[in-house]
Design a protein around this motif. Sequence first.
Motif, short mmCIF file in Angstrom:
data_model
loop_
_atom_site.label_atom_id
_atom_site.label_comp_id
_atom_site.label_asym_id
_atom_site.label_seq_id
_atom_site.Cartn_x
_atom_site.Cartn_y
_atom_site.Cartn_z
N ASP A 384 -37.47 0.17 -43.55
CA ASP A 384 -37.36 1.22 -44.44
C ASP A 384 -38.84 1.56 -44.78
OD1 ASP A 384 -36.32 1.98 -47.03
OD2 ASP A 384 -34.92 0.65 -47.89
N ALA A 385 -39.19 2.35 -45.23
CA ALA A 385 -40.20 1.82 -46.29
C ALA A 385 -41.69 3.51 -46.70
CB ALA A 385 -41.83 1.36 -45.24
N PRO A 386 -42.10 3.42 -47.25
CA PRO A 386 -42.57 4.74 -47.72
C PRO A 386 -42.84 5.92 -46.66
CG PRO A 386 -43.47 3.27 -49.68
CD PRO A 386 -42.93 2.17 -47.81
N LEU A 387 -42.30 6.53 -46.78
CA LEU A 387 -42.96 7.92 -45.88
C LEU A 387 -43.44 8.69 -46.25
CD1 LEU A 387 -42.21 8.14 -42.40
CD2 LEU A 387 -40.13 8.84 -42.99
N SER A 388 -43.91 9.31 -45.35
CA SER A 388 -44.71 11.16 -46.10
C SER A 388 -44.48 11.54 -44.40
CB SER A 388 -45.82 11.35 -46.18
OG SER A 388 -46.06 11.03 -48.23
N LEU A 389 -44.25 13.03 -44.15
CA LEU A 389 -44.33 13.70 -43.08
C LEU A 389 -44.91 14.92 -43.05
CD1 LEU A 389 -40.95 12.36 -42.01
CD2 LEU A 389 -42.04 11.80 -40.58
N ASP A 390 -45.12 15.40 -41.73
CA ASP A 390 -46.43 16.44 -41.96
C ASP A 390 -45.55 17.53 -41.79
OD1 ASP A 390 -48.35 18.51 -42.55
OD2 ASP A 390 -47.85 18.97 -40.47
N THR A 391 -44.39 18.83 -42.42
CA THR A 391 -44.33 19.95 -42.18
C THR A 391 -44.58 21.40 -42.37
OG1 THR A 391 -43.72 21.13 -44.39
CG2 THR A 391 -42.19 19.25 -43.98
N GLY A 392 -45.81 21.12 -41.56
CA GLY A 392 -46.87 22.31 -41.92
C GLY A 392 -47.01 23.51 -43.05
N ASN A 393 -46.07 22.92 -44.26
CA ASN A 393 -46.33 23.64 -45.69
C ASN A 393 -46.71 22.26 -46.36
OD1 ASN A 393 -45.33 26.22 -44.68
ND2 ASN A 393 -42.96 25.83 -44.41
#
Length: 745
Positions: A384-393
Amino acid sequence: MDLRAQHRDHAAPRPRRLEKTLDPLIRRTLLLICTLLAPLPAVALPSFDEVRAAYRPSEATLLARDGRPLHSLRVDMQVRRLAWTPLADISPALLRAVIAAEDKRFMEHGGVDWLAAGSAAWSNLRGSRTRGASTLTMQLAGLIEEDGQRRGQRSFLAKIGQSAAALRLERSWSKGRIVEAYLNLVSFRGELQGVAAMSRALFGKWPHGLDDRESAIAAVLLRAPNATPDTVARRACALLTELQRADECRGLEAFTFQALNHNLRDLRPEAPQLAPHLARKLLAEPGRDRRSSLDADLQAFAVDSLRRHLSALSRQNAEDGAVIVIDNASGEILAWVGSSGDLSGAAEVDGATALRQAGSTLKPFLYAQAFERRLLTPASLIDDAPLSLDTGNGLYTPQNYDPGYRGWVSARPALAGSLNIPAVQTLVRVGADSFHQRLKTHGFASLKEDGDWYGYSLALGSADISLLMLANAYRTLANAGKWTPLRAVPARQPAPAPCRQGGCEGVFDGKPHTVDTPAAAFLVADILADRAARAGTFGLESWLTTPYWSAVKTGTSKDMRDNWCVGFSPRYTVGVWVGNASGSPMHDVSGISGAAPVWREVMDRLQRAAHTPPPTAPAGVVGLTIRFEPALEPPRREWFIQGTEQPVVRAAAGQALTRIVYPADGTVIALDPDIPPARQRILLRLSGPMPKGGQWRINDQPLPAGTRERWLPQPGRHRLSLHDGRGTLVDSNRFEVRALRGKPR
């Protein structure tokens, strides 16, 4: 004139006929009429019982499972008729007024008033315009005539046909039954047909209470239903005078005007009006009542509970809500509350079938799938930590409902406490498309797009669902992962679907099928029933904490537009939605403060009479006492799918918590040519503290000293990596920087 006696004994002796006293000229005229009548075929007329059986009020009534009325609804919009009124329930004053106005010799003739008919015929021969000679019996014959196209015709042949029918009616019907049927079938004014609708609409009372003044007004309406109030008052006064009630003419004009123009008077049915939304779905035929699966007492309790709690939230812009209660075993809906009634600005909208954002209520199905596929156990640690995921947009950066992060946390408190980051991490493992297909199998037919369209936000409930779909999906968990359709009628009756579109799609149709394994369903239910596991988010004591076994989950959509509370005991499933039909956000109202109090009250009432033990572990589930190293969570007894048990759960090293948050893997950064390069430095971010002696590298080259976390971007594809003090790789991401051409200077 004892019509009630005639009603009781329709074979009573007939009064002396007037035709013996007619003068010779009238006799010759009537002889001609009889000669014309002779060749007409004798059309069979229905009996009194058949006419009454064929009568259909414009309303239909929804009945509870025990037969008690729940809700009456007008179905026929062409005419306004209430239930059939027996003669004994009709005011004697009205009977006197109607006979005086329409058929003075009603008790003396045998269906045709030959004296009036002869007089009218003679006047017509002389060219004089006189009042018609139709008797009540002739009018009744016209009302029940099978050929509806001929009703109301005044042609000579039509009169002859009605006369013939009236003669036959009088031979088989009593005077009392003739008057009773006539007053129930005749139109009084506008759409009002029958004495009950007229009496309730014009005077706000039942027919037995009509006085002389009201009866006179009603009687004169029979001849001219759409006359102006002034005309009606004048004719009613003349009738009252004829009946030796002239003193009732005082103030009659104002009284008549008020009666005929009181458009706000409601024909309120006797049913308590508790289930309008289901009634509109089940009631289709006038006069045909339908028995539903609803429990009358529970329905009334759920309506009251929802209204009370929404009243308390009115200052926080919460006015709508819905409640669904289901019997787990049979699938019968025991309560269906679609709105808060007059507290809502859109009371006609059915909140049980409206499609709204699901919030966190879909998380249990995600974890069940992860447990089933052995990607996780309830003891597995999730970051449970900061998370950024690439979505293509762009980047998807989920946030927890509460600010802050907990680091390593096991799946049990992550699900029970509704943590968002661990749910998204779990979806990454399961796959958005795979989870989307599982939700469809759970009955969420409203998810029309594919899993990639919803993306990672599907874990946090970005999809639109209905309360009906959601409640039945939770019922599936209660039934060890087996899905079956719902029923709105008792199990012993055929089960027509009350609706099939929108939020009803697939809810009442479909073959039973297994969605989750019994083991996975048990693990999720056990977590949702764990008061200690949810304590970090909701505290040990909350609306979710029941003195009996229950599994429950809340959810709140974006901007607090919707909040949910859905849960089940071994016997019942209860779902509650609170929000606004308009979609406007509430003010500081979450699932725990909005929907949960209603859920708890309804579940408490259900459990008063239900003494069911907690569910037992199915085959393939084993219990084991576990501990964590380091002691991130206290030791506990945990359930596992056989083959995944682990007595000691070890967390990764502290630096394993640290991940590159930005730039996320796959990020594309575009430089703006109008901004000085020095002001476009990229802030490099981590999910945790920088490892001791840690170092950033771009394309395997250490960043210059003093750069810290701000890197001056260069066009091209890059690999950003993080290394600890020994040079060991901790994490890495790939991203791209693009330079846009500036404007000519």
